[in-house]
Design an enzyme around this catalytic site. Structure first.
Site, PDB file in Angstrom:
ATOM      1  CD  GLU A 342      -2.560  -1.142   2.312  1.00  0.00           C
ATOM      2  OE1 GLU A 342      -4.031  -1.409   2.480  1.00  0.00           O
ATOM      3  OE2 GLU A 342      -2.701  -1.008   3.433  1.00  0.00           O
TER       4      GLU A 342
HETATM    5  C1  ACM Z   1      -2.088  -5.709   3.992  1.00  0.00           C
HETATM    6  O1  ACM Z   1      -3.451  -5.954   4.449  1.00  0.00           O
HETATM    7  N1  ACM Z   1      -1.878  -3.992   3.554  1.00  0.00           N
HETATM    8  C2  ACM Z   1      -1.311  -6.621   3.529  1.00  0.00           C
END
Ligand code: ACM
Length: 528
Positions: A342
């Protein structure tokens, strides 16, 4: 006597006799073991465990023997001398090489119980199976254990869970209890998500403010905390004694605000601090201003993907090198997890440079790098491991580049997801995950392009935005976690929810015996 009365007395007596006969557990094959063993052959008798039963084994198994003794409630004697004819024997024996390093045989006869394995981990797992067969002493102070043979070994080498100790700090004692519980279900990896925007939880001696300032709060603004390196070593040692490898994660280049709040030298304009959730921390622990680079505020909200390291800051690579070096030094296990998920505000070219650099540095510290599946965008190869959570495209790309894959599909095994709309804590951004959902899937068919050869194993992460204490941890993890443990350990052939839910229902009593505060799913008929 009236005929009907006589008949009913007769059938009544038959019923009483039948129930007496059925009371002792004499059918090993009908025991509700989780994970389900590879093979169970019942021989229809019972071993009588009493306060006189002796445990026999090498001194290395004294702690294990003690755990068996405690489960019986008797003060059982442990001896290293293999002289007694009767007893419970814990033995290393290299007869059956097909069992590998984690497999075992558990042979229960009327006069003795023998656990045999090629390696200590196998003896440990055999003992965990035996522990599930030990009930409270019944009449005459005896525990009856059904006779037969269990031959058992794992399907996957990676059977793990993850604790997010950043969003809410979890004490050393609670982490140790979690290790005890996962290892009882034959899991062998605990991944610790040590850092995130909301808190830095591991002491780094060359950058002390990371923990001292970056660890002072958590989601919601409560008091955070961090592990000293000595605490961490204690966790690692506790895990090792239960054949659990600790995998530490430092999440980079995003999910990094706790570091940016500690050192102005790391902060950079690409970081987009959310409008709410800022927290300054106690005056004596404030982040360090560096020239005109001010640290960010600490963050106590739940948004993701808005913070980033930047290669434009001269301190960044020194920080990365120091953190990875210190973590490698206190981590005996072969793996370091660098996160990599992310990174929404990190420019793609820069993201790739970061992951390539992490790969080099982790390798230079003699460790194998693990990253979330987004690392597939960088120049990865068969020397790194990718963890699948959301993007089948990235996961398949990682596999195509030769990386082994840890399967953590969020729709199945994210333990922080609510069971249903009434679950008192948890999130539901992938939907609700009932106990049958988390059990009904297979790592080798889940993602197109990922087959048995690519899969290292399974891992169930427990993110902690809403998970505050051990009661919350147990409620969200159990019983879903033990279904994932079974997917990791047991053969897939014949696996089905209809069979499992009956076994799980009967197994509830064992979880109660372990004082696990588990979710009583209405999809399961719990016996009490
Ligand atoms: C995640 O759930 N951002 C790995």
């Amino acid at each position: 006597m009236h005929l009907l009365t006589r008949l009913s007395l007769f059938f009544g007596a038959v019923l009483v006799l039948a129930s007496c006969k059925n009371t002792p557990p004499t059918n090993l094959a009908s025991e509700s073991l989780i994970p389900k063993p590879v093979s169970v052959t019942a021989t229809g008798d019972a071993f009588e465990l009493t306060s006189e039963t002796i445990l026999v084994g090498d001194a290395a198994f004294a702690v294990l023997a003690d755990s068996i003794a405690r489960a019986t409630g008797f003060d059982l004697k442990f001896t290293e001398e293999a002289s007694p004819k009767s007893g419970i024997f814990l033995t290393l024996d290299s007869v059956d090489q097909d069992l590998g390093q984690e497999g075992y045989t558990l042979v229960i006869e009327e006069d003795k119980i023998t656990i045999k394995a090629n390696a200590p981990a196998g003896v440990f797992y055999g003992a965990q199976t035996l522990l599930q067969l030990i009930s409270k002493p019944g009449e005459q102070n005896k525990i009856l254990i059904p006779t037969g043979t269990i031959r058992d070994y794992p399907k996957y080498e990676w059977r793990g869970s993850m604790l997010d100790v950043s969003r809410h700090f979890i004490s050393v004692a609670d982490v140790k209890r979690y290790i005890d519980l996962i290892s009882h279900y034959k899991m062998n990896v605990l991944h610790l998500h040590l850092t995130d925007d909301q808190g830095w939880r591991i002491e780094i001696k060359s950058w002390p403010n990371l923990a001292v300032h970056g660890g002072v709060t958590q989601v919601g603004g409560g008091k955070g905390g961090y592990y000293t390196q000595e605490d961490y070593k204690g966790i690692v040692a506790h895990a090792a004694s239960r054949f659990v490898t600790i995998v530490p994660e430092i999440d980079m280049p995003s999910h990094i605000n706790a570091a940016l709040a500690a050192y102005g030298s790391l902060n950079n304009p690409d970081t987009k601090f959310p409008k709410e959730g800022n927290y300054m921390g106690p005056a004596e622990t404030r982040g360090i201003v560096d020239g005109n680079s001010k640290p960010t505020d600490l963050y106590t909200g739940m948004e993701v993907g808005w913070s980033t390291l930047s290669l434009s800051k001269p301190a960044t690579l020194q920080f990365v090198n120091d953190v990875i070096r210190e973590l490698a030094e206190i981590t005996p296990g072969p793996y370091l997890h660098i996160g990599g998920d992310e990174a929404h505000v990190t420019k793609k070219e820069e993201y790739i440079k970061f992951i390539n650099h992490f790969t080099e540095i982790v390798k230079a510290n003699n460790k194998t790098m693990i990253g979330w599946e987004e690392i597939a965008q960088a120049d990865i190869d068969g020397n790194v491991i990718a963890q699948h959570w959301a993007s089948e495209k990235h996961a398949a790309e990682a596999a195509a580049k030769g990386a082994k894959i840890i399967m953590s599909p969020s729709k199945k095994v994210y333990l922080d997801m609510q069971y249903d709309s009434t679950t008192r804590i948890g999130l539901h951004w992938v939907g609700y995950i009932e106990v049958d959902d988390s059990y009904n899937w297979d790592p080798t068919t889940r993602v197109e392009g990922i087959t048995r050869e690519n899969v290292l194993g399974v891992e169930a992460p427990l993110w902690a935005e809403t998970v505050v204490n051990m009661t919350d941890i147990e409620y969200m993890a159990f019983p879903r976690l033990i279904g994932v443990a079974e997917i990791g350990w047991s053969p897939a052939e014949g696996r089905n929810w209809e069979e499992y839910k009956i076994r799980l229902g009967k197994h509830g009593r064992h979880m109660e015996g372990l004082a696990i505060d588990f979710y009583r799913s209405p999809k399961v008929n719990w016996s009490n």
